[in-house]
Design a protein around this motif. Structure first.
Motif, short mmCIF file in Angstrom:
data_model
loop_
_atom_site.label_atom_id
_atom_site.label_comp_id
_atom_site.label_asym_id
_atom_site.label_seq_id
_atom_site.Cartn_x
_atom_site.Cartn_y
_atom_site.Cartn_z
N ILE A 135 -9.69 -0.29 1.12
CA ILE A 135 -9.48 -1.06 2.34
C ILE A 135 -9.50 -0.11 3.53
CG2 ILE A 135 -7.82 -2.49 3.60
CD1 ILE A 135 -6.89 -3.60 0.92
N PRO A 136 -10.25 -0.40 4.57
CA PRO A 136 -10.31 0.50 5.73
C PRO A 136 -8.92 0.76 6.31
CG PRO A 136 -12.02 -1.17 5.88
CD PRO A 136 -11.14 -1.57 4.73
N GLY A 137 -8.73 1.97 6.85
CA GLY A 137 -7.44 2.35 7.41
C GLY A 137 -6.88 1.36 8.41
N PRO A 138 -7.67 0.84 9.37
CA PRO A 138 -7.12 -0.13 10.32
C PRO A 138 -6.58 -1.38 9.65
CG PRO A 138 -9.15 0.80 11.17
CD PRO A 138 -9.03 1.28 9.76
N ASP A 139 -7.23 -1.85 8.58
CA ASP A 139 -6.72 -3.02 7.86
C ASP A 139 -5.43 -2.69 7.11
OD1 ASP A 139 -8.63 -4.83 8.69
OD2 ASP A 139 -9.94 -4.51 6.96
N ARG A 140 -5.34 -1.49 6.56
CA ARG A 140 -4.09 -1.09 5.89
C ARG A 140 -2.94 -1.05 6.89
NH1 ARG A 140 -5.16 4.24 2.43
NH2 ARG A 140 -7.40 4.24 2.86
N ILE A 141 -3.20 -0.49 8.06
CA ILE A 141 -2.17 -0.43 9.10
C ILE A 141 -1.77 -1.84 9.53
CG2 ILE A 141 -1.75 0.26 11.50
CD1 ILE A 141 -3.46 2.77 10.90
N ASP A 142 -2.74 -2.73 9.62
CA ASP A 142 -2.43 -4.10 10.02
C ASP A 142 -1.68 -4.84 8.92
OD1 ASP A 142 -2.67 -6.03 12.19
OD2 ASP A 142 -3.89 -7.20 10.79
N PHE A 143 -1.97 -4.51 7.67
CA PHE A 143 -1.21 -5.08 6.56
C PHE A 143 0.26 -4.70 6.68
CE2 PHE A 143 0.55 -4.89 2.24
CZ PHE A 143 0.26 -6.17 1.77
N VAL A 144 0.52 -3.43 6.96
CA VAL A 144 1.90 -2.96 7.15
C VAL A 144 2.55 -3.71 8.32
CG1 VAL A 144 3.30 -0.98 7.84
CG2 VAL A 144 1.54 -0.71 6.09
N ARG A 145 1.79 -3.87 9.40
CA ARG A 145 2.32 -4.62 10.55
C ARG A 145 2.73 -6.03 10.14
NH1 ARG A 145 1.01 -8.82 12.85
NH2 ARG A 145 -0.99 -8.90 11.76
#
Length: 371
Positions: free
Chosen positions: A66-76
């Motif tokens: 999963i691309p980094g921005p999507d991982r960060i958004d998942f955490v959000r």
């Protein structure tokens, strides 16, 4: 027909002895089985123009894909659930929508493990969590799972737990111990998360059950990553053997859980299901009742459901059934479950028959595949 497709024909129902051990150990056989299951499920969507289609089906992905921005958004989005008011206002410890999932798991633990509902309850439970992230917290990326085999020999270096912004936080601070329950080897953490996502968050419920299981008991999230457990129970070999050695759903869920009522599962110890949980460990990750309060729970159970998806779709026509009673280890004795029995996960989702939960592209309520 492509050579690869010819090689994959007839994989369903084969035994581990029919593959080179090095291909099983490397994960190549698991990769091939996964692709075959995906292709079979994708073909079942062919020519569909309504409901769940090839155009709108969601594709679940391994965390590192999963691309980094999507991982960060998942955490959000997970943090958003942790900040959203609970649907259980009468329970003092339930402070958030994230907590609500722990409450339901605690309430049903003795009915949805080592029982006929284990696989389908957790499929529905993880899906309800995904829906909450999407509908209440605007997450739009792929839903992740954790393929344990990639990290089985070095859990601490996993991109899931490296403490970076694209992880689910770090290991816990090292706390010397003599090992875990049942003689398990000690992990490399044990204390509060050191850094990264969720290191500033609290667990509000648990541990255990006790006389007042829903009391408010705030404390840090503790994690105790455990490579010895992972390398023993969650390797590519462990995972692939379950897929290849399971002739029906009864044996599949027995091997998945290490159900000692079955001779073929006696030597499996905690097996891949328990191994994934205790590779994370800590509080609440290693708590039988409250483990969904560990954010990585859902990626672990995403992998459990992925294996179920693979196993089903390797022989779809013969793998749409259920086996087992309504209680853990059938204690107290209870009736055998049927596909027409109902799984109720209120207030997280509406009641559904097990028949409705059988197919991840069955439209009621699911529409997803595993990449």
């Amino acid at each position: 027909m492509e050579l690869r497709s010819l090689l994959l024909l007839g994989l369903a129902g084969l035994s581990a002895g029919q593959y080179a051990q090095e291909d099983i150990d490397s994960g190549q056989v698991l990769l091939d089985l996964s692709q075959e299951a995906y292709d079979n499920a994708w073909a079942r969507l062919e020519n569909k123009t309504e409901g769940c289609t090839q155009q709108n089906v969601r594709i679940r992905k391994e965390w590192r894909d999963i691309p980094g921005p999507d991982r960060i958004d998942f955490v959000r989005a997970v943090n958003c659930l942790m900040d959203t008011e609970s649907l259980n206002p009468d329970l003092p410890g339930a402070r958030s929508r994230f907590d609500d999932f722990g409450v339901l798991h605690h309430q049903l633990s003795n009915y949805v493990h080592f029982s006929g509902s284990f696989l389908l309850f957790h499929r529905y439970f993880v899906w309800a969590y995904e829906e909450a992230l999407r509908t209440e917290c605007a997450y739009e990326g792929p839903f992740p799972y954790w393929n344990w085999g990639f990290d089985a020999h070095d859990v601490e270096s996993s991109p899931l737990f490296d403490g970076s912004p694209t992880s689910l936080g770090s290991n816990g601070e090292y706390v010397p111990s003599g090992g875990g329950f049942f003689g398990m080897p000690p992990g490399s953490g044990g204390g509060c998360l050191i850094e990264g996502p969720f290191s500033n968050r609290t667990v509000n419920l648990g541990p255990g059950s006790g006389p007042d299981p829903y009391r408010y008991n705030p404390r840090c999230i503790r994690r105790d990553l455990n490579t010895p457990i992972a390398s023993e129970w969650t390797t590519h070999r462990n995972t692939t053997d379950v897929l290849l050695d399971s002739t029906d759903v009864e044996s599949f869920q027995a091997l998945m859980q290490g159900d000692t009522r079955y001779p073929e599962a006696i030597g499996l110890g905690m097996a891949i299901h328990g191994g994934g949980h205790f590779a994370i460990g800590g509080d609440p990750g290693g708590d039988f009742n409250w483990s969904p309060l560990e954010p990585a729970f859902y990626l672990h159970h995403g992998q459990v459901d992925r294996l179920y998806f693979i196993w089903q779709n390797l022989d779809w026509e013969n793998r749409q059934n259920i086996s087992g009673t309504a209680t853990m280890y059938n204690r107290p004795p209870s009736d055998e479950l049927t596909l027409d029995d109902v799984m109720d996960i209120a207030p997280l989702g509406e009641p559904r028959t097990f028949r409705e939960l059988m197919d991840t592209i069955g439209e009621s309520p699911f529409c997803f595949l595993y990449e």
